[in-house]
Scaffold this motif. Sequence first.
Motif, PDB file in Angstrom:
ATOM      1  N   LYS A 167       0.828  -1.216   0.000  1.00  0.00           N
ATOM      2  CA  LYS A 167       0.000   0.000   0.000  1.00  0.00           C
ATOM      3  C   LYS A 167       0.860   1.264   0.000  1.00  0.00           C
ATOM      4  CE  LYS A 167      -0.527   0.228   5.048  1.00  0.00           C
ATOM      5  NZ  LYS A 167      -1.487   0.317   6.169  1.00  0.00           N
ATOM      6  N   PRO A 202      -0.788   7.937   5.311  1.00  0.00           N
ATOM      7  CA  PRO A 202      -1.747   8.746   4.547  1.00  0.00           C
ATOM      8  C   PRO A 202      -1.767  10.216   4.979  1.00  0.00           C
ATOM      9  CG  PRO A 202      -2.757   6.672   5.218  1.00  0.00           C
ATOM     10  CD  PRO A 202      -1.468   6.791   5.963  1.00  0.00           C
ATOM     11  N   GLN A 256      -7.056  11.314  -1.135  1.00  0.00           N
ATOM     12  CA  GLN A 256      -7.786  10.381  -0.271  1.00  0.00           C
ATOM     13  C   GLN A 256      -8.871   9.645  -1.041  1.00  0.00           C
ATOM     14  OE1 GLN A 256      -9.111  13.096   2.752  1.00  0.00           O
ATOM     15  NE2 GLN A 256      -7.192  13.012   3.912  1.00  0.00           N
ATOM     16  N   GLN A 257      -9.585  10.365  -1.894  1.00  0.00           N
ATOM     17  CA  GLN A 257     -10.659   9.756  -2.680  1.00  0.00           C
ATOM     18  C   GLN A 257     -10.097   8.764  -3.692  1.00  0.00           C
ATOM     19  OE1 GLN A 257     -12.975  12.603  -4.849  1.00  0.00           O
ATOM     20  NE2 GLN A 257     -14.489  11.098  -5.544  1.00  0.00           N
ATOM     21  N   TYR A 268      -7.123   7.158  -3.589  1.00  0.00           N
ATOM     22  CA  TYR A 268      -6.562   5.984  -2.917  1.00  0.00           C
ATOM     23  C   TYR A 268      -7.666   5.054  -2.413  1.00  0.00           C
ATOM     24  CZ  TYR A 268      -4.071   3.010   0.327  1.00  0.00           C
ATOM     25  OH  TYR A 268      -3.576   1.906   0.985  1.00  0.00           O
ATOM     26  N   LYS A 269      -8.742   5.620  -1.893  1.00  0.00           N
ATOM     27  CA  LYS A 269      -9.858   4.806  -1.390  1.00  0.00           C
ATOM     28  C   LYS A 269     -10.480   3.978  -2.515  1.00  0.00           C
ATOM     29  CE  LYS A 269     -12.925   3.824   1.909  1.00  0.00           C
ATOM     30  NZ  LYS A 269     -13.895   3.011   1.182  1.00  0.00           N
ATOM     31  N   THR A 270     -10.630   4.578  -3.693  1.00  0.00           N
ATOM     32  CA  THR A 270     -11.187   3.854  -4.839  1.00  0.00           C
ATOM     33  C   THR A 270     -10.306   2.671  -5.211  1.00  0.00           C
ATOM     34  OG1 THR A 270     -12.187   5.877  -5.717  1.00  0.00           O
ATOM     35  CG2 THR A 270     -11.893   4.057  -7.253  1.00  0.00           C
ATOM     36  N   GLU A 310      -8.005   1.169  -3.287  1.00  0.00           N
ATOM     37  CA  GLU A 310      -7.956   0.219  -2.170  1.00  0.00           C
ATOM     38  C   GLU A 310      -9.192  -0.679  -2.161  1.00  0.00           C
ATOM     39  OE1 GLU A 310      -6.747   0.518   2.522  1.00  0.00           O
ATOM     40  OE2 GLU A 310      -8.319   1.855   1.789  1.00  0.00           O
ATOM     41  N   ASP A 311     -10.365  -0.106  -2.405  1.00  0.00           N
ATOM     42  CA  ASP A 311     -11.599  -0.901  -2.434  1.00  0.00           C
ATOM     43  C   ASP A 311     -11.599  -1.915  -3.568  1.00  0.00           C
ATOM     44  OD1 ASP A 311     -12.507   0.491  -0.254  1.00  0.00           O
ATOM     45  OD2 ASP A 311     -13.768   1.869  -1.406  1.00  0.00           O
ATOM     46  N   LYS A 362      -8.483  -4.931  -2.468  1.00  0.00           N
ATOM     47  CA  LYS A 362      -8.260  -5.317  -1.069  1.00  0.00           C
ATOM     48  C   LYS A 362      -7.560  -6.670  -0.945  1.00  0.00           C
ATOM     49  CE  LYS A 362     -11.795  -2.649   1.342  1.00  0.00           C
ATOM     50  NZ  LYS A 362     -13.036  -2.681   2.144  1.00  0.00           N
ATOM     51  N   THR A 382      -0.607  -5.084   2.916  1.00  0.00           N
ATOM     52  CA  THR A 382      -0.763  -4.033   3.926  1.00  0.00           C
ATOM     53  C   THR A 382       0.186  -4.191   5.105  1.00  0.00           C
ATOM     54  OG1 THR A 382      -2.510  -5.315   5.002  1.00  0.00           O
ATOM     55  CG2 THR A 382      -3.191  -3.691   3.352  1.00  0.00           C
TER      56      THR A 382
END
Length: 320
Positions: free
Chosen positions: A118, A221, A239-240, A242-244, A246-247, A250, A255
Amino acid sequence: MERMSNRSAWVISKSIRKKTYQILSASTDDGIASVREYDRLWKYLEPSDVTVDTASTDLSLLELYSNSEMERLELFYSTLGISDSDILDITSYEKRGINILTSVIVYWIRNSQPQVHKIHVMALLVCIIRLSLIEPLLSQEDRVSLQTARYSHQPTQDQKHKLGLDLNIIHALSQFQCVLSDSLDMLGLLAIDVDIKIYEVFSGCYIHNLCIELYERIQPPCYCTELLVHGQDYSHFFQQWYKTIEDSCKSSLQTVGNSKVAAATIAKAEKQKKKKAYKVKMPVSISESSNSEQSEQEDETASSASLLGNRFAALTLNPK
């Protein structure tokens, strides 16, 4: 540059090249049964044949160019195994290439061997935002004075400070470059206008050095968002984004674990911390000090008397 003990970095993007060969095969009269590639197998250069499916005639360039650009783009996404939920549509930044880069990153994470950490993804996203969104708006002086510029120097294998060379990070980044390069070739063949240049989104030195730094951070982060607050705040975008990713990845994203270079640095810091703690003495009052010294003297006297008595006891003659 890659780690020679691992498989070639170009193996990861073989399926993308295979689709490109298939399009070219369907566009010729005779077709192409296979394409011979030469690549590294451990430390040796070896040939390998990529079999091409000649049955699909609907992939000819003549047929593809009659389709809309969106249909051709969907062919690219399907080649990378990307669905609508995997990509991020951010119209406010007016960057069509963001979705392309997201698909490339997701494919890279899902197919990389060994697994992508990550930390690698965070550093890559910071680099892309910095090079493509922040730096074009800055003067040369501002670029040099930018806080993130300190990660742009070239690492070397024999460096003893914390930004030494980590081959695991380098091999992971090499695989990303291969995926991006073959993806751009396929997009060009499909005549999809995407304004992405590798040097405008990727800096190996910067990402490598930032990875080492992030491995040592308690909240990576948060540190990334701090680096992106310059003029316009891109921290929310980071943040947005990376979240996309990461989801979508997974099960494929590593990690846990640490960089060997960072681990050595952390271990050295812990060792120095213990040395400092050992040297620090607790303050003692005069009365406590005198009582302590008196107690120590009494203990020493008692111990000496006991030891002396034991020595003479050994010389005692046994009665007849």
